[in-house]
Design a protein around this motif. Structure first.
Motif, PDB file in Angstrom:
ATOM      1  N   ALA A 127       0.902  -1.266   0.040  1.00 17.47           N
ATOM      2  CA  ALA A 127       0.023   0.097  -0.076  1.00 17.47           C
ATOM      3  C   ALA A 127       0.670   1.275   0.051  1.00 17.47           C
ATOM      4  O   ALA A 127       0.494   2.396  -0.742  1.00 17.47           O
ATOM      5  CB  ALA A 127      -0.840   0.026   1.225  1.00 17.47           C
ATOM      6  N   PHE A 128       1.949   1.237   0.880  1.00 15.47           N
ATOM      7  CA  PHE A 128       2.891   2.373   0.653  1.00 15.47           C
ATOM      8  C   PHE A 128       3.804   2.380  -0.478  1.00 15.47           C
ATOM      9  O   PHE A 128       4.105   3.678  -0.741  1.00 15.47           O
ATOM     10  CB  PHE A 128       3.669   2.274   2.018  1.00 15.47           C
ATOM     11  CG  PHE A 128       2.951   2.926   3.170  1.00 15.47           C
ATOM     12  CD1 PHE A 128       2.903   4.224   3.727  1.00 15.47           C
ATOM     13  CD2 PHE A 128       2.203   2.040   3.955  1.00 15.47           C
ATOM     14  CE1 PHE A 128       2.368   4.892   4.582  1.00 15.47           C
ATOM     15  CE2 PHE A 128       1.339   2.543   5.098  1.00 15.47           C
ATOM     16  CZ  PHE A 128       1.656   4.010   5.579  1.00 15.47           C
ATOM     17  N   SER A 129       4.224   1.409  -0.867  1.00 10.86           N
ATOM     18  CA  SER A 129       5.253   1.453  -1.982  1.00 10.86           C
ATOM     19  C   SER A 129       5.088   0.920  -3.321  1.00 10.86           C
ATOM     20  O   SER A 129       5.866   0.636  -4.215  1.00 10.86           O
ATOM     21  CB  SER A 129       6.665   0.843  -1.109  1.00 10.86           C
ATOM     22  OG  SER A 129       6.299  -0.534  -0.923  1.00 10.86           O
ATOM     23  N   GLY A 130       3.718   0.214  -3.326  1.00  8.85           N
ATOM     24  CA  GLY A 130       3.169  -0.134  -4.732  1.00  8.85           C
ATOM     25  C   GLY A 130       3.207   0.568  -5.934  1.00  8.85           C
ATOM     26  O   GLY A 130       3.479   1.975  -5.857  1.00  8.85           O
ATOM     27  N   MET A 131       2.801   0.104  -7.110  1.00 16.22           N
ATOM     28  CA  MET A 131       2.829   0.984  -8.316  1.00 16.22           C
ATOM     29  C   MET A 131       1.462   1.552  -8.407  1.00 16.22           C
ATOM     30  O   MET A 131       0.297   0.632  -8.188  1.00 16.22           O
ATOM     31  CB  MET A 131       3.147   0.064  -9.249  1.00 16.22           C
ATOM     32  CG  MET A 131       2.811   0.505 -10.739  1.00 16.22           C
ATOM     33  SD  MET A 131       3.263  -0.516 -12.010  1.00 16.22           S
ATOM     34  CE  MET A 131       2.037  -1.585 -12.162  1.00 16.22           C
ATOM     35  N   ASP A 132       1.335   2.605  -8.919  1.00 21.96           N
ATOM     36  CA  ASP A 132      -0.210   3.028  -9.114  1.00 21.96           C
ATOM     37  C   ASP A 132      -0.836   2.708 -10.192  1.00 21.96           C
ATOM     38  O   ASP A 132      -0.134   2.688 -11.558  1.00 21.96           O
ATOM     39  CB  ASP A 132      -0.230   4.697  -9.047  1.00 21.96           C
ATOM     40  CG  ASP A 132       0.020   5.473  -7.854  1.00 21.96           C
ATOM     41  OD1 ASP A 132       0.039   4.519  -6.816  1.00 21.96           O
ATOM     42  OD2 ASP A 132       0.558   6.498  -7.657  1.00 21.96           O
ATOM     43  N   ARG A 133      -1.835   2.069 -10.442  1.00 22.73           N
ATOM     44  CA  ARG A 133      -2.533   1.862 -11.672  1.00 22.73           C
ATOM     45  C   ARG A 133      -4.103   2.291 -11.712  1.00 22.73           C
ATOM     46  O   ARG A 133      -4.692   2.326 -10.712  1.00 22.73           O
ATOM     47  CB  ARG A 133      -2.857   0.176 -11.569  1.00 22.73           C
ATOM     48  CG  ARG A 133      -3.388  -0.349 -12.808  1.00 22.73           C
ATOM     49  CD  ARG A 133      -3.535  -2.004 -12.634  1.00 22.73           C
ATOM     50  NE  ARG A 133      -3.967  -2.532 -13.950  1.00 22.73           N
ATOM     51  CZ  ARG A 133      -4.551  -3.773 -14.143  1.00 22.73           C
ATOM     52  NH1 ARG A 133      -4.129  -4.517 -13.227  1.00 22.73           N
ATOM     53  NH2 ARG A 133      -4.891  -4.148 -15.306  1.00 22.73           N
ATOM     54  N   ALA A 134      -4.376   3.116 -12.720  1.00 22.11           N
ATOM     55  CA  ALA A 134      -5.796   3.434 -12.927  1.00 22.11           C
ATOM     56  C   ALA A 134      -6.649   2.531 -13.466  1.00 22.11           C
ATOM     57  O   ALA A 134      -6.125   1.557 -14.239  1.00 22.11           O
ATOM     58  CB  ALA A 134      -5.587   4.540 -14.018  1.00 22.11           C
ATOM     59  N   ILE A 331      -7.448   5.098  -8.614  1.00 21.04           N
ATOM     60  CA  ILE A 331      -5.912   4.889  -8.716  1.00 21.04           C
ATOM     61  C   ILE A 331      -5.809   3.587  -7.644  1.00 21.04           C
ATOM     62  O   ILE A 331      -6.379   4.087  -6.391  1.00 21.04           O
ATOM     63  CB  ILE A 331      -5.315   6.068  -8.411  1.00 21.04           C
ATOM     64  CG1 ILE A 331      -5.536   7.199  -9.649  1.00 21.04           C
ATOM     65  CG2 ILE A 331      -3.657   5.479  -8.527  1.00 21.04           C
ATOM     66  CD1 ILE A 331      -5.074   6.678 -10.836  1.00 21.04           C
ATOM     67  N   VAL A 332      -5.140   2.610  -7.811  1.00 21.41           N
ATOM     68  CA  VAL A 332      -4.999   1.473  -6.853  1.00 21.41           C
ATOM     69  C   VAL A 332      -3.500   1.197  -6.891  1.00 21.41           C
ATOM     70  O   VAL A 332      -2.808   1.203  -7.759  1.00 21.41           O
ATOM     71  CB  VAL A 332      -5.720   0.110  -7.070  1.00 21.41           C
ATOM     72  CG1 VAL A 332      -5.695  -0.757  -5.912  1.00 21.41           C
ATOM     73  CG2 VAL A 332      -7.329   0.716  -7.475  1.00 21.41           C
ATOM     74  N   ARG A 333      -3.055   0.940  -5.618  1.00 17.18           N
ATOM     75  CA  ARG A 333      -1.490   0.509  -5.462  1.00 17.18           C
ATOM     76  C   ARG A 333      -1.533  -1.140  -5.692  1.00 17.18           C
ATOM     77  O   ARG A 333      -2.279  -1.806  -5.085  1.00 17.18           O
ATOM     78  CB  ARG A 333      -0.956   0.762  -3.935  1.00 17.18           C
ATOM     79  CG  ARG A 333      -0.889   2.420  -3.770  1.00 17.18           C
ATOM     80  CD  ARG A 333       0.390   2.654  -4.467  1.00 17.18           C
ATOM     81  NE  ARG A 333       0.843   4.096  -4.596  1.00 17.18           N
ATOM     82  CZ  ARG A 333       1.160   4.903  -3.577  1.00 17.18           C
ATOM     83  NH1 ARG A 333       1.494   4.316  -2.447  1.00 17.18           N
ATOM     84  NH2 ARG A 333       1.494   6.154  -3.695  1.00 17.18           N
ATOM     85  N   VAL A 334      -0.952  -1.479  -6.513  1.00 24.79           N
ATOM     86  CA  VAL A 334      -0.799  -2.932  -6.909  1.00 24.79           C
ATOM     87  C   VAL A 334       0.765  -3.094  -6.917  1.00 24.79           C
ATOM     88  O   VAL A 334       1.689  -2.483  -7.094  1.00 24.79           O
ATOM     89  CB  VAL A 334      -1.400  -3.086  -8.367  1.00 24.79           C
ATOM     90  CG1 VAL A 334      -2.762  -2.758  -8.551  1.00 24.79           C
ATOM     91  CG2 VAL A 334      -0.763  -2.365  -9.465  1.00 24.79           C
TER      92      VAL A 334
END
Length: 336
Positions: A127-134, A331-334
């Motif tokens: 959640a803190f360091s993942g990649m942002d994905r729309a 935008i989700v952290r994945v």
């Protein structure tokens, strides 16, 4: 010198990124969650997070909007699919990323995105360091039996018919003990008693279809727990929704549906030889399960109201519904 150092510390704190953690206080593991978040804050140089408890009246949407007003840079939803969906509704269109820490039973959205569902610490790190994905969201505009309109968001899939009846009839105690397997028990009880119903439905501006169905689902994602691949071609960021019509005529029909989603979709269709075998055994000609895709679908029930569900949660009964896709609105952290 001390005064200068104090000022620099204050400036650093003022410019540090900050997260909000919106959590369901009825779930277990909150103490461990606080510890994991504190470690992630330190590693990622975040200021101490804003902690917000959900309530029965507000499972997350209002909380997310309140967090946005406080200028947070990340919102973490810690809970089940209901908490995640409600927080996502509050973040819709904001551009602020959503981190997921699954604490529920199904965790459908997290599973489909590859978020760890059995390791809270790893989920916090992501959640803190993942990649942002729309990703896309589905908007469900439903009509209740009394004519009252309502609007809801869906992240995974919504359904009208036997799937919703199954969810409504799931034993809550069994769900706590067995997790998603409790839905299997509910399904085995619901299928023999189910009665098909007639609907009129249309995808986009296509022609009207009048069908006798057991269920009609509108989806953003296609995987369910238990190695079930309901919709093999569903994509969360293609700007489209997927429609699944289930219309088995008897028990054999249900067995063919089960074979389709657990064997054909997941195994056979992934190879040329498997697809050839499906064609030879009539897989492409069977009508127990039909797929379509578009940007919107309209559904009208011709007889009595039917049960309605969103992302594995029951939502009462409806007589009509319109689903539409809201592309790239969350935008989700994945995982990277």
């Amino acid at each position: 010198m001390t005064a200068v150092g104090t000022d620099e510390t204050a400036d650093a704190a003022a410019t540090a990124l900050r997260a909000a953690v919106i959590f369901n206080p009825t779930k277990s593991g909150v103490a461990e969650l606080r510890a994991a978040v504190a470690r992630a804050e330190s590693r990622q140089h975040f200021a101490p997070s804003l902690w917000i408890e959900t309530t029965e009246d507000d499972p997350g949407k209002g909380m997310a909007k309140a967090a946005l007003r406080q200028g947070v840079d990340l919102v973490i939803a810690a809970g089940g699919d209901g908490t995640v969906r409600s927080v996502a509704a509050g973040l819709r269109g904001s551009g602020v990323p959503l981190g997921l820490v699954p604490l529920g039973t199904g965790n459908l959205f997290a599973r489909n995105l590859g978020i760890p569902v059995n390791d809270q610490g790893d989920a916090v790190v992501l959640a803190f360091s993942g990649m942002d994905r729309a990703v896309d969201m589905l908007i469900a505009e439903v009509t209740r039996p009394d004519g009252r309109p309502e609007s809801h968001v869906s992240l995974v899939m919504s359904g009208i018919g036997i799937d919703a009846t199954m969810i409504a009839n799931t034993n809550p105690d069994l769900k706590k003990r067995l997790g998603w397997l409790a839905y299997v028990d509910a399904g085995l009880r619901a299928i023999p008693a189910s009665k098909p119903f007639r609907v009129v439905h249309r995808t986009d501006a296509g022609r009207l279809h009048r069908s006798r169905v057991s269920s009609i689902l509108v989806a953003n994602l296609g995987y369910l727990p238990g190695n079930i691949e309901l919709i093999p071609d569903a994509e969360i960021d293609d700007g489209k929704l997927d429609v699944v019509v289930l219309q088995p005529r008897n028990l054999l029909g249900w067995l063919l549906v089960w074979r389709r989603v657990t064997w054909e979709n997941r195994v056979l269709r992934k190879s040329a030889l498997g697809r050839q075998f499906m064609d030879l055994t009539g897989g492409s000609r069977r009508r127990e399960i039909l797929y379509s895709r578009g940007r919107a679908v309209d559904i009208e029930i011709e007889a009595a109201p039917e049960e309605f569900e969103i992302d594995g949660d029951e939502f009462g009964t409806v007589v009509a519904a319109r689903f539409r896709v809201d592309p790239a609105s969350l935008i989700v952290r994945v995982p990277r």
